[in-house]
Structures are given as C-alpha cells and as structure tokens.
Design a protein around this motif. Structure first.
Motif, mmCIF file in Angstrom:
data_model
loop_
_atom_site.group_PDB
_atom_site.id
_atom_site.type_symbol
_atom_site.label_atom_id
_atom_site.label_comp_id
_atom_site.label_asym_id
_atom_site.label_seq_id
_atom_site.Cartn_x
_atom_site.Cartn_y
_atom_site.Cartn_z
ATOM 1 N N LEU A 315 0.900 -1.092 0.087
ATOM 2 C CA LEU A 315 0.133 0.153 -0.020
ATOM 3 C C LEU A 315 1.009 1.058 0.025
ATOM 4 C CD1 LEU A 315 -2.808 -0.644 2.325
ATOM 5 C CD2 LEU A 315 -3.161 -0.625 -0.106
ATOM 6 N N GLY A 316 2.182 1.005 -0.250
ATOM 7 C CA GLY A 316 2.947 2.237 -0.159
ATOM 8 C C GLY A 316 2.503 3.298 -1.076
ATOM 9 N N GLY A 317 2.421 4.653 -0.936
ATOM 10 C CA GLY A 317 2.160 5.558 -1.806
ATOM 11 C C GLY A 317 0.849 5.706 -2.354
ATOM 12 N N VAL A 318 -0.085 5.042 -1.765
ATOM 13 C CA VAL A 318 -1.319 4.944 -2.155
ATOM 14 C C VAL A 318 -1.978 6.552 -1.888
ATOM 15 C CG1 VAL A 318 -3.639 4.058 -1.966
ATOM 16 C CG2 VAL A 318 -1.643 2.425 -2.064
ATOM 17 N N GLY A 319 -1.513 7.055 -0.816
ATOM 18 C CA GLY A 319 -2.227 8.203 -0.404
ATOM 19 C C GLY A 319 -1.864 9.478 -1.200
ATOM 20 N N LEU A 320 -0.873 9.333 -2.153
ATOM 21 C CA LEU A 320 -0.404 10.390 -2.902
ATOM 22 C C LEU A 320 -1.502 10.677 -4.054
ATOM 23 C CD1 LEU A 320 3.383 9.332 -3.824
ATOM 24 C CD2 LEU A 320 2.471 11.066 -1.750
ATOM 25 N N SER A 321 -2.249 9.901 -4.258
ATOM 26 C CA SER A 321 -3.404 10.377 -5.317
ATOM 27 C C SER A 321 -4.589 10.541 -4.814
ATOM 28 C CB SER A 321 -3.685 9.015 -5.994
ATOM 29 O OG SER A 321 -4.117 7.950 -5.362
ATOM 30 N N MET A 322 -4.626 10.521 -3.309
ATOM 31 C CA MET A 322 -5.849 10.747 -2.259
ATOM 32 C C MET A 322 -5.411 11.690 -1.458
ATOM 33 S SD MET A 322 -8.295 7.471 -2.751
ATOM 34 C CE MET A 322 -6.968 6.331 -1.645
ATOM 35 N N PRO A 323 -5.101 12.852 -1.597
ATOM 36 C CA PRO A 323 -4.631 13.642 -0.295
ATOM 37 C C PRO A 323 -5.532 13.709 0.810
ATOM 38 C CG PRO A 323 -5.011 15.098 -2.225
ATOM 39 C CD PRO A 323 -5.166 13.629 -2.617
ATOM 40 N N ALA A 324 -6.837 13.982 0.449
ATOM 41 C CA ALA A 324 -7.827 14.488 1.505
ATOM 42 C C ALA A 324 -8.117 13.264 2.411
ATOM 43 C CB ALA A 324 -9.140 14.600 1.009
ATOM 44 N N VAL A 325 -8.048 12.084 1.661
ATOM 45 C CA VAL A 325 -8.237 10.528 2.570
ATOM 46 C C VAL A 325 -6.754 10.535 3.545
ATOM 47 C CG1 VAL A 325 -8.528 8.298 2.406
ATOM 48 C CG2 VAL A 325 -9.867 9.729 0.538
ATOM 49 N N MET A 326 -5.769 10.759 2.756
ATOM 50 C CA MET A 326 -4.754 10.856 3.718
ATOM 51 C C MET A 326 -4.472 11.851 4.862
ATOM 52 S SD MET A 326 -2.703 8.279 3.098
ATOM 53 C CE MET A 326 -4.150 7.314 3.109
ATOM 54 N N VAL A 327 -5.080 12.870 4.564
ATOM 55 C CA VAL A 327 -5.057 14.060 5.785
ATOM 56 C C VAL A 327 -5.940 13.443 6.751
ATOM 57 C CG1 VAL A 327 -6.070 16.259 6.575
ATOM 58 C CG2 VAL A 327 -4.417 16.000 4.349
ATOM 59 N N MET A 328 -7.190 12.799 6.583
ATOM 60 C CA MET A 328 -7.982 12.104 7.530
ATOM 61 C C MET A 328 -7.289 10.970 8.069
ATOM 62 S SD MET A 328 -10.380 14.095 7.603
ATOM 63 C CE MET A 328 -10.916 15.645 6.745
ATOM 64 N N PHE A 329 -6.574 10.156 7.399
ATOM 65 C CA PHE A 329 -5.894 9.017 7.918
ATOM 66 C C PHE A 329 -5.038 9.464 8.938
ATOM 67 C CE2 PHE A 329 -2.864 5.372 7.784
ATOM 68 C CZ PHE A 329 -3.713 4.378 8.242
ATOM 69 N N ASN A 330 -4.121 10.491 8.632
ATOM 70 C CA ASN A 330 -3.030 10.963 9.714
ATOM 71 C C ASN A 330 -3.718 11.382 10.948
ATOM 72 O OD1 ASN A 330 -0.161 11.151 8.395
ATOM 73 N ND2 ASN A 330 -1.409 11.547 6.879
ATOM 74 N N LEU A 331 -4.710 12.241 10.679
ATOM 75 C CA LEU A 331 -5.501 12.674 11.832
ATOM 76 C C LEU A 331 -6.087 11.912 12.737
ATOM 77 C CD1 LEU A 331 -6.991 15.297 13.287
ATOM 78 C CD2 LEU A 331 -8.721 14.943 11.582
ATOM 79 N N SER A 332 -6.918 10.586 12.331
ATOM 80 C CA SER A 332 -7.086 9.649 13.147
ATOM 81 C C SER A 332 -6.017 8.851 13.743
ATOM 82 C CB SER A 332 -8.215 8.563 12.454
ATOM 83 O OG SER A 332 -7.260 8.192 11.299
ATOM 84 N N SER A 333 -4.993 8.781 13.002
ATOM 85 C CA SER A 333 -3.844 8.021 13.602
ATOM 86 C C SER A 333 -3.084 8.847 14.987
ATOM 87 C CB SER A 333 -2.797 7.574 12.599
ATOM 88 O OG SER A 333 -3.405 6.835 11.585
ATOM 89 N N LEU A 334 -3.267 10.016 14.575
ATOM 90 C CA LEU A 334 -2.528 10.965 15.783
ATOM 91 C C LEU A 334 -3.412 11.163 16.963
ATOM 92 C CD1 LEU A 334 -1.321 13.954 13.767
ATOM 93 C CD2 LEU A 334 0.010 12.195 14.868
#
Length: 546
Positions: A315-334
C-alpha cells in the motif's frame, strides 16, 4: 438523513437535560408475581442522550459511506436493513433501564452482528461469525443467570441498585467483558474483520464493542463498584491494552491493525473504570468512537483505491493520489496516539495521569506504559508504510466521491474538536490531577520511544502466538471438536435412564464407551421385565456408592 435528524434531536435533548440535571424514567409494567414487578423501563438522561447522539452521528456517516462502498452489491438493500437493525438494537441498549429491555438490545446486537459478519458467506466469515456468536452467548447466559438475583432483590431495573447487590454487579461486569472483547474473550474482535468495512466501522467504534463498556458505566453511575469488580477491571483492562498493542506491531493487514488498536483502546476504557473514573471512561468512549470510525472509513477508501489490497507492504504511496483521505488517515492515527490538541488527548492522557495518582500496584502501571509505547509503535509503522513510503502499486483508482469525502470530513471535525467540545459542554467530565512533572514527562517519553521504534523496526516477522492472541482463536474455532465427546455422552440424558425400552446395556455403552457389555443380557422377554431389572440394578449401584 433520518439518522442525522435523530442525531440533532438527541443533541438538543442532551443540552436540555444537561441544564436541568434531571433524569426521566419511562416504565411499563408487564405483570406482577409475588410482589415482584416485571416491567420494561427506559432511562432518558444526559448519558443516554449524549451517547445516542454520538451513535446516530457515526451511523449516518457510515450509511453514507456504505452507499458508495457497497453500490455494486446485488443485495444492497438487504445489507442496509441489517445495518439499520444493528443500529436500532444499539440504541435500545443505550436507553435500557430494566433487564428485559437490556436483553432485547443485547441479543439484538448479537444476532444482527452475526448476520453482518457472515455477509460474504466465505469460510473465513463463517468462522468469524461463529466466534462472535459463541462469545456473545457466554455474556447472554451470565445475564440470564442474573435474573434469579434480580428476583431475590425484588426488582428488574438498574436505577435502584444498592451496595448489597455486589454479586449481581460482578456477574453483569463479567458479562460486559465478553461483549467488550476483554481478555480472555478477545479473539472474536480481530476475526470480525471478515465483515464489510462499513460494518467494521460501526462495530469497532460505537456499537457492539462499546455495549459492555456502557453497561458497566451505567452500573457504576448508580453505585460505586466493589473491590473485586475494580480489581478485575484493572487486570483485564491493562492486559487487554498490552495484548492488543503488542499484537498490532506484528500485523501487516491494515484492517487487522485497526481492529487490534480497538482492542487496546477498549482496555484503556476498562482500566479507567477500574480506577473509578467513570466519567473519564465515558469521555474516552465518545472520542474513541469518533476517530475510530474515521480511521475505518479512511482505510475503506484505501481499499477501494487499491482494489481490495490490505497488506501494508503493497500500500506504499497510495495516499499520494488521495490527499484528502490521507489527511484524515493521519488525523485519526494521531488521535489514536493521543497527540496534543487532538480529541483523544483530553481523555487518554488524563487516564494515564490518573493512573499515577490512584496508588495502584506497580505491575498495572508498567503494563499500561508498555501498552502506550506499543500503540505509538504500530501507529508510526502504519503511517510510514502507507503515507511516507514510495509508491509500490502501479494501478491505483483514486476515490473522489462525495459519499466518501463528506462523512470523513464530518468525523474529522469530531476527531479534531470533539475533546474540546465535550469538555466545554459537560463540566462533569473535567478532571484535575496533581502529580509530579516527572510522571507526566514519562508518558511523553514512552510515546516518543514507541514512535521511534515504529519508524526504525519495519522488518518484523509475523508472530504466531500474537497473531492468534496467544492461541485463543484456535481454542474458539475447535471448541466444538474438543467438547464433542462430552456432548455426545451427555446426549443419553435426553433418552432417560429409567425408561423401560432403554436397556441398561445401551445406557452403560453410551456413558462408559463399551463397559456396558459386561452388564448386557439377552433381549428376550417383555420390556416391562427389562425395565424392572434396569431399575433394580441402578438402585443397587446408587445405594452402594452412597
């Protein structure tokens, strides 16, 4: 829209009840027997209204996400109705005030969760559904067995419990541990990942696993928990928190990692209940529900973009094409780590500080600190693999639907501002802790150490003992084979030992596996004579042993 409207209605009701500080009890008497009144009772107060608002908000977001996630399913409407029945069962449990109403919601959650987990009808989902159903039946049997204690006390409601009902509270607390997946009832929670991702988002955030936590919270709000119950909750909570975080560090399946993180956070809530901080446990229950649902929806968006791939290593780099989803993934992980100014920081960090002030034994403190380090370790490991690594998968289909982005945006606001919102709304969840600064710094040092280890230790091999939660999973799966000889021998009780047509030789054969041949005799003669001989031999044997 309907669930969103209910959420707004419940939130206004919560604000009204919070200002008045009163409780409304709705009771309908079914019948009375020997001065014991059997009734349906509902409790409407700030706890039930606030939790109901959180559940309906998360359910509305999950239903919206499911419209996109399950749009190609042939039985989409059947899935939606099952999911709606699941949410209704949870709300019935939230507002329950009597044993009958509790059983309706409790069993409704068990039945609908089984139907949702086996939805894909594969061998893995059937096995997971069996595990979930069996553990839930243990809790059901404990609650039903508590009926006798309710009758002895002459009531069936939770609102008038007294300290002399310690045995009943202990029994209900053990039943709650089965539903909240505390050790040794933890194996069903990671196995429930066989369900569709919208189901996992509901199960692991605010519905099934929180039912047991909410039951203990409801009990502890009416009377203080006894020493035996508090000790049990402290031990199970600390051990479950450590086990969930430790197992997640060796896992590569992204959904399984999130499931094990739920196990760890449930241990934190149970540990807080063991400390006697009921309001703080309820507060962490709210914040955890918001950011865990967000984390599952972000993971579901990753699965849709990667065509179902769940392994962190691809799954490496999957979030590069979905920046909004990756922001939410980082937020929930923090939020999961308890980063400053996130919602979980207000609750999780306070629970860890209350741990130092409570004066509990050193073993529990060490277990919770190690579990905190493990949480930071697997979170940083997941972020490094999904967000910060180079692209690995060539074919990625970015998801930009409003059905995916809008629910995550709403839950992201809850994960970012939920902690401050609840502390500003309800002053009773505020806590003040006076501890040396070295203890507060120790929590930050342990968290930082976990982040460092997660970034540097990526190539860990899979651990068989931790992946099976110390072999709890095989014990549940093969339990039917283990107990098959016992159940086969006990089936002779259905025939009855003293029936005339059932000879003594057959009885002894089923019970002792062949020793009955010594006592066999010809089957000539009437059935009455054989029955009399059987009764005589059994009477002589019983009198001899007595």
């Amino acid at each position: 829209m309907l669930l969103g409207g209910f959420c707004v209605l419940l939130w206004f009701g919560f604000s009204f009840f919070l200002m008045g500080e009163f409780t409304l009890i709705l009771e309908y008497d079914l019948f009375a027997l020997s001065s014991v009144v059997f009734s349906f009772s509902a409790v409407v107060d700030k706890i039930s209204l606030s939790f109901g608002a959180v559940v309906t908000l998360i359910s509305a977001c999950v239903f919206t996400f499911a419209c996109k996630y399950m749009e190609e399913d042939l039985y989409f409407y059947r899935f939606i109705w099952l999911l709606l029945a699941f949410v209704i069962s949870m709300n019935l449990l939230i507002f329950s005030g009597s044993l009958f109403w509790l059983l309706v919601g409790w069993d409704g959650l068990g039945i609908t969760s089984f139907a949702l987990i086996i939805y894909y009808q594969s061998y893995e989902s059937l096995t997971a559904g069996f595990q979930t159903l069996m553990v839930n039946r243990i809790g059901d049997s404990l609650i039903v067995s508590g009926t006798a204690l309710f009758v002895i006390e002459g009531q069936f409601t939770f609102t008038s419990l007294i300290p002399s009902m310690g045995v009943l509270v202990f029994l209900l607390s053990v039943a709650a541990l089965t539903k909240s997946a505390q050790y040794p009832f933890s194996a069903w929670l990671p196995a429930a990942m066989a369900a569709p991702t919208p189901v996992s988002a509901l199960v692991h955030s605010s519905t099934l696993v929180t039912a047991g936590i909410f039951l203990v919270i409801r009990l502890s709000y009416n009377l203080p928990l006894g020493d035996s119950v508090s000790t049990l909750l402290l031990f199970c909570g600390a051990l479950t928190c450590l086990l969930g975080g430790w197992a997640a560090t060796y896992e590569n399946d992204i959904k399984k990692i999130i499931a094990l993180s739920t196990l760890s956070q449930l241990g934190v809530m149970v540990f807080s209940l063991g400390l006697g901080s009921t309001a703080l446990a309820l507060f962490h229950l709210y914040t955890h529900a918001l950011f865990k649902a967000l984390l599952f929806l972000a993971a579901g968006a990753l699965l849709m973009a990667s065509f179902g791939a769940q392994d962190l290593r691809v799954l490496g780099g999957v979030g590069l094409s979905m920046p909004a989803v990756m922001v939410m993934f980082n937020l929930s992980s923090l939020c999961l780590v308890g980063a400053p100014f996130m919602s979980a920081f207000y609750s999780k960090h306070m629970i860890l500080e209350k741990m130092f002030q409570s004066g509990i034994n050193l073993v529990s403190i060490i277990l919770m600190l190690v579990a905190t380090m493990m949480t930071a370790k697997y979170v940083s490991r997941s972020l490094k693999a999904v967000v910060w690594s180079k692209p690995v998968m060539p074919g990625i289909s970015a998801v930009t639907s409003y059905y995916v982005v809008c629910p995550m945006f709403i839950l992201g606001l809850g994960g970012l501002m939920g902690g401050k919102l609840f502390t500003s709304t309800d002053p009773f969840i505020l806590e003040c802790v006076f501890i040396p600064s070295v203890f507060s710094s120790l929590i930050n040092i342990v968290t930082g150490l976990g982040l460092f280890l997660g970034l540097t230790m990526m190539g860990l091999r899979k651990s068989q003992s931790l992946s099976t939660l110390f072999f709890l999973t095989p014990g549940y799966v093969y339990s039917t084979k283990i107990f098959a000889p016992v159940s086969r021998n006990l089936s002779v009780l259905d025939y009855g030992w003293l029936e005339p047509s059932f000879t003594l030789s057959n009885s002894f054969f089923f019970i002792t596996k062949g020793w009955g041949r010594v006592f066999a005799w010809p089957k000539s003669g009437s059935s009455l004579s054989r029955g009399l001989v059987t009764m005589a031999v059994v009477f002589i044997a019983c009198s001899t042993f007595i």
